[in-house]
Design an enzyme around this catalytic site. Sequence first.
Site: not given
Ligand SMILES: [Zn+2]
Length: 280
Positions: A29, A76
């Site tokens: 996350g 990310e």
């Molecule tokens: Zn992910």
Amino acid sequence: MVNEFRIKQEICETGRRVYERGFVAANDGNISYRIGENQVLCSPTLVSKGFMKPDDICLVDMTGRQLAGRRKRTSEVLLHLEIYKRAPEIKAVVHCHPPHATAFSVAGEEIPTCVLPEFEVFLGPVPTATYETPGAQGFADTVTPHIGRSKIVVLKNHGTVAWADTLERALWWTEILDAYCRILLIAKQVGRVERLPTPKVQELLDLKNRFGITDDPRSLQSADLCVNTEWGRGFAQPDCGCGLPAAAQASAASGEVPADGDEIERIVQAITDRIMAAMR
Ligand SMILES: [Zn+2]
């Protein structure tokens, strides 16, 4: 003037809630907040989101270049930046892997709609972005078609990404979606999934309009009111009168193999009993 330390604390608090809810495992996350035209605070890579400290939070520019922070920024971040570039009003992005919502995309199922009133009003249809290897711009590009049309997207075979003007709201969209998917999955185990009648769904859309929530594609175009109406069909078969347990009838009708070992045993027993009876 943005209080940078306060935002860092909020990112840590959001990470703690995401972790405690089981929406991320290990270091999964990432969370970010846009504090300026060319400045975004984001979570670091390889750190559990449940135990971040304000000092762990990184600062990047809109190209993803790290400007400050003792840890390396999330891999990310390009996904987050893509959303901020496309929608300047967005300040917060939360990406995680909530299991119930993610399971639908793993199974290749769109999230069904027209089942629970709160879900219809707060979210409505939630699109699934096409699969791409995480990390690069190609992955970030998979959400582009959905920005401005939704506030949360399921990333195919991966997780979810939610965006809002605050971290609290981006987390809400994630919680609402995963709680809804959990109810759907439990309901399907209990029996069949019953939908709300169409006029009642229309009432909810009218209510949504009155609340000023205008991002539901169903109120803008002649889109289908209910998404994935086929989902749950396997458990809605009428009784065939053939003496098999209900789940076995559904499995036979849908061609699916029942997952539960006890259930298989019961089916085999029922068939054996019938053969024995016929032989007598
Ligand atoms: Zn992910």
